[in-house]
Scaffold this active site. Structure first.
Site, PDB file in Angstrom:
ATOM      1  N   HIS A 176       0.872  -1.184   0.000  1.00 12.41           N
ATOM      2  CA  HIS A 176       0.000   0.000   0.000  1.00 12.41           C
ATOM      3  C   HIS A 176       0.910   1.236   0.000  1.00 12.41           C
ATOM      4  O   HIS A 176       2.002   1.203   0.582  1.00 12.41           O
ATOM      5  CB  HIS A 176      -0.841   0.076   1.282  1.00 12.41           C
ATOM      6  CG  HIS A 176      -2.156  -0.650   1.241  1.00 12.41           C
ATOM      7  ND1 HIS A 176      -2.721  -1.195   2.366  1.00 12.41           N
ATOM      8  CD2 HIS A 176      -3.031  -0.879   0.226  1.00 12.41           C
ATOM      9  CE1 HIS A 176      -3.887  -1.750   2.049  1.00 12.41           C
ATOM     10  NE2 HIS A 176      -4.096  -1.566   0.766  1.00 12.41           N
ATOM     11  N   CYS A 270      -2.553   2.753   9.163  1.00  9.62           N
ATOM     12  CA  CYS A 270      -3.611   1.828   8.724  1.00  9.62           C
ATOM     13  C   CYS A 270      -4.805   1.844   9.658  1.00  9.62           C
ATOM     14  O   CYS A 270      -5.926   1.552   9.245  1.00  9.62           O
ATOM     15  CB  CYS A 270      -3.107   0.397   8.694  1.00  9.62           C
ATOM     16  SG  CYS A 270      -1.679   0.168   7.716  1.00  9.62           S
TER      17      CYS A 270
HETATM   18  C1  LIG Z   1      -0.382  -0.163   6.084  1.00  4.45           C
HETATM   19  N1  LIG Z   1      -1.324  -0.762   5.269  1.00  4.45           N
HETATM   20  C2  LIG Z   1      -0.711  -1.514   4.309  1.00  4.45           C
HETATM   21  C3  LIG Z   1      -2.667  -0.508   5.345  1.00  4.45           C
HETATM   22  N2  LIG Z   1      -3.098   0.554   4.960  1.00  4.45           N
HETATM   23  N3  LIG Z   1      -3.512  -1.413   5.764  1.00  4.45           N
HETATM   24  C4  LIG Z   1      -3.252  -2.618   6.400  1.00  4.45           C
HETATM   25  C5  LIG Z   1      -4.120  -3.706   5.848  1.00  4.45           C
HETATM   26  C6  LIG Z   1      -3.779  -5.040   6.422  1.00  4.45           C
HETATM   27  C7  LIG Z   1      -4.655  -6.141   5.920  1.00  4.45           C
HETATM   28  N4  LIG Z   1      -4.284  -7.373   6.546  1.00  4.45           N
HETATM   29  C8  LIG Z   1      -4.564  -6.297   4.416  1.00  4.45           C
HETATM   30  O1  LIG Z   1      -3.659  -6.960   3.950  1.00  4.45           O
HETATM   31  O2  LIG Z   1      -5.401  -5.744   3.699  1.00  4.45           O
END
Ligand SMILES: CN(C)C(=N)NCCC[C@H](N)C(=O)O
Length: 277
Positions: A176, A270
Site C-alpha cells: 500500500h 492503517c
Molecule cells: C499499512 N497498510 C498496508 C494498510 N493501509 N492497511 C493494512 C491492511 C492489512 C490487511 N491485513 C490487508 O492486507 O489488507
C-alpha cells in the site's frame, strides 16, 4: 531545503478508528501475515487503545466505527475510504475477505451526512491515497501495483476534484502507498524511494524536492505508516531511526507500540482514516 529546528505548527484533525475486537490473522493477503503466528487480541486492543488515547491527548477528535465479527482486518480503518474537502470516495477491496468492510464504512459516512461517492474501481482508501493540501494547490498521491488499480486514480480525481498523481509501487512488502509514503505536514512528505518505480521516484523528486527521505530499515519498521498533525508525528516505536530523521527536520516524534497489529501487515496509519472537511 528543510530547515533544521524549524518550528512546526500542529493542526487539529478528525480521525476515524475501529477497535480490534475481532482482530485475527486468519488468512494471508500480504507478506507480513502468517496464519501460524499467534495473535494476542487483548494486547492488540490495549495497544490500539493507547494509540487512540495518544491522538486524543494531542487534541484530535477520534470517531469510532463499530467492529464486526468475521471481519478481522476491520481495525485497519484507513482502507475503508478516502476523504477530501468533505467528500468521501468509497473503497472497493481487492480481496474478498475484506469486501464487506466497505459497506460498514459507507453506512458510517452516510449516517454522518458526508457526501459519499460509491466506487466502481478497486481501491483501498487511504491505504493507497494520500492528500497534501498545500502542495501544488492540493495534491492527491495515489499508489498502484498491488491493491488499488489505476482506473481508480482517475475515478478519485473525478469524485474529489483534485489532481491525482499516480505512483507505481514495486515491492510487495510495501503493498500500500501508506507503508512507503506519508504527508508530514500540509506541504511535505516523507517516503522510501525504493518502494517506487524509477519513474515514480523521479515524479516524487520533482514534486517534493524537500521531502524527508527514509530507507529500507525505516520502512521495514513500518515507520512510514504514520500520522502527522503538522508538528507531532505518531509512528511505530520500532522506527527509531526514522524518528531521529523527523526530529532533525523539526517534527516531534510520538512513538507508539503496535506490535500485535503489525502481524496483520499494518501499523499506525492503517488504523486511522482522516476525515477532512
Ligand atoms: C499499512 N497498510 C498496508 C494498510 N493501509 N492497511 C493494512 C491492511 C492489512 C490487511 N491485513 C490487508 O492486507 O489488507
Amino acid at each position: 531545503m528543510v530547515t533544521v529546528n524549524q518550528q512546526r505548527f500542529p493542526r487539529k484533525r478528525t480521525y476515524l478508528m475501529c477497535s480490534p475486537d475481532y482482530f485475527a490473522v486468519e488468512y494471508a493477503i500480504n507478506p507480513w501475515m502468517d496464519v501460524t503466528t499467534p495473535v494476542d487480541r487483548d494486547l492488540a486492543v490495549k495497544q490500539w487503545d493507547r494509540l487512540r488515547e495518544t491522538l486524543v491527548g494531542l487534541g484530535h477528535e477520534v470517531h469510532l466505527l463499530t467492529p464486526e465479527q468475521g471481519l478481522p482486518d476491520m481495525v485497519y480503518a484507513a482502507n475503508g475510504g478516502f476523504v477530501v474537502d468533505g467528500s468521501v470516495y468509497g473503497a472497493r477491496f481487492k480481496h474478498e475477505q475484506r469486501a464487506a468492510e466497505a459497506a460498514a464504512h459507507h453506512a458510517f459516512y452516510e449516517a454522518q451526512g458526508w457526501r459519499f461517492i460509491a466506487p466502481s474501481e478497486t481501491n483501498e482508501g487511504e491505504g493507497d491515497f494520500a492528500y497534501v493540501p498545500e502542495a501544488h494547490g492540493g495534491l492527491i498521491l495515489a499508489g498502484h501495483g498491488f491493491r488499488t488499480e489505476i482506473p481508480a486514480h482517475a475515478e478519485a480525481q473525478e469524485a474529489l476534484g483534485r489532481p491525482v498523481v499516480s505512483l507505481r509501487l514495486i515491492d510487495p512488502r510495501f503493498y500500500h502507498l501508506d507503508v512507503a509514503l506519508a504527508a508530514i505536514d500540509d506541504e511535505n512528505i516523507v517516503y522510501f524511494p525504493g518502494a517506487f518505480s524509477a519513474a515514480s521516484q523521479r515524479v516524487l523528486t520533482q514534486l517534493f524536492p524537500d521531502a524527508v527521505i527514509a530507507d529500507d530499515e525505516d520502512a521495514m519498521a513500518f515507520g512510514l505508516n504514520l500520522v502527522s498533525d503538522g508538528a507531532n508525528v505518531v509512528l511505530n516505536s520500532e522506527a527509531t531511526r526514522l524518528a531521529g530523521k523527523l526530529k532533525a527536520a523539526g517534527y516531534t516524534p510520538v512513538p507508539v507500540e503496535l506490535a500485535e497489529l503489525k502481524k496483520g501487515g499494518g501499523s499506525v496509519k492503517c488504523c486511522i482514516a482522516e476525515l477532512r472537511h
